[in-house]
Design an enzyme around this catalytic site. Structure first.
Site, PDB file in Angstrom:
ATOM      1  N   ASP A 189     -16.575   1.984   0.528  1.00 48.48           N
ATOM      2  CA  ASP A 189     -15.336   0.942   1.114  1.00 48.48           C
ATOM      3  C   ASP A 189     -16.116   0.624   2.668  1.00 48.48           C
ATOM      4  O   ASP A 189     -15.819   1.219   3.974  1.00 48.48           O
ATOM      5  CB  ASP A 189     -14.717   2.403   1.742  1.00 48.48           C
ATOM      6  CG  ASP A 189     -13.723   1.995   2.363  1.00 48.48           C
ATOM      7  OD1 ASP A 189     -13.542   0.866   1.653  1.00 48.48           O
ATOM      8  OD2 ASP A 189     -12.573   2.548   3.042  1.00 48.48           O
TER       9      ASP A 189
ATOM     10  N   GLU B  64     -15.249  -2.177  -2.167  1.00 43.44           N
ATOM     11  CA  GLU B  64     -13.995  -2.800  -2.770  1.00 43.44           C
ATOM     12  C   GLU B  64     -14.046  -3.596  -1.997  1.00 43.44           C
ATOM     13  O   GLU B  64     -14.836  -3.927  -1.152  1.00 43.44           O
ATOM     14  CB  GLU B  64     -13.123  -1.563  -1.489  1.00 43.44           C
ATOM     15  CG  GLU B  64     -11.298  -1.619  -2.282  1.00 43.44           C
ATOM     16  CD  GLU B  64     -11.246  -0.382  -0.515  1.00 43.44           C
ATOM     17  OE1 GLU B  64      -9.898  -0.204  -1.551  1.00 43.44           O
ATOM     18  OE2 GLU B  64     -11.030  -0.361   0.324  1.00 43.44           O
TER      19      GLU B  64
ATOM     20  N   ASP C 150     -12.139   7.114   5.085  1.00 43.10           N
ATOM     21  CA  ASP C 150     -13.379   6.179   4.147  1.00 43.10           C
ATOM     22  C   ASP C 150     -14.056   6.597   3.061  1.00 43.10           C
ATOM     23  O   ASP C 150     -14.433   6.116   2.088  1.00 43.10           O
ATOM     24  CB  ASP C 150     -14.313   5.051   5.695  1.00 43.10           C
ATOM     25  CG  ASP C 150     -12.818   4.462   6.373  1.00 43.10           C
ATOM     26  OD1 ASP C 150     -12.647   3.694   5.992  1.00 43.10           O
ATOM     27  OD2 ASP C 150     -13.059   4.787   7.359  1.00 43.10           O
TER      28      ASP C 150
END
Length: 155
Positions: free
Chosen positions: A7, A67, A139
């Protein structure tokens, strides 16, 4: 198969490593790479690259998933996020891993069943799918969700 999910973020990049065996998933590790906002941008990107490389070398994943960037109203923030994301893609590709990219809405849908899920719902589902997982932070949770998405929908 071992999958690492990332992420991306310049201030904090989450990472999560899972194992997939048939339909079974298990947690291996998760964490966060934080950079010092007082440092120049280039130095922060070097730190991110170095620490992600260490994680990849430690866990030897077979595949990586990242992501996708969402565009927000602050162009400067979006550019910095894009630079951090580039470092994530580079670290995975340099390790010779196949890399998949997933939109945030797809990640939420894969875990919770709706692309409009709240972060708390995603984290609750992580605890169901990976019993006993201790999350290093939001995260890291998002990174694990990306890895699980890849395990479910990746090729």
């Amino acid at each position: 198969m071992i999958i690492i999910g990332l992420d991306p973020g310049l201030g904090c990049t989450g990472w999560g490593v899972i194992a997939k065996s048939g339909n079974r998933l298990s947690h291996i590790a998760n964490g966060q790479v934080k950079t010092d906002p007082a440092q120049p941008l280039a130095e922060r990107l070097v730190v991110l690259d170095r620490e992600l490389t260490d994680v990849i070398l430690a866990h030897r994943p077979d595949a990586g998933a990242v992501e996708e960037v969402f565009v927000n109203s602050n162009a400067q923030s979006t550019l910095k996020l894009g630079q951090a994301r580039g470092v994530c893609l580079l670290a995975l590709a340099r390790a010779g891993l196949p890399v998949a990219e997933y939109a945030t809405r797809l990640v939420k849908k894969a875990l919770v069943g709706t692309g409009a899920a709240e972060k708390a719902q995603v984290q609750a589902m992580l605890k169901v799918l990976l019993p006993g997982v201790k999350l290093a932070g939001a995260d890291a949770a998002d990174a694990l969700a990306v890895a699980i998405t890849h395990a479910h929908v990746g090729r």
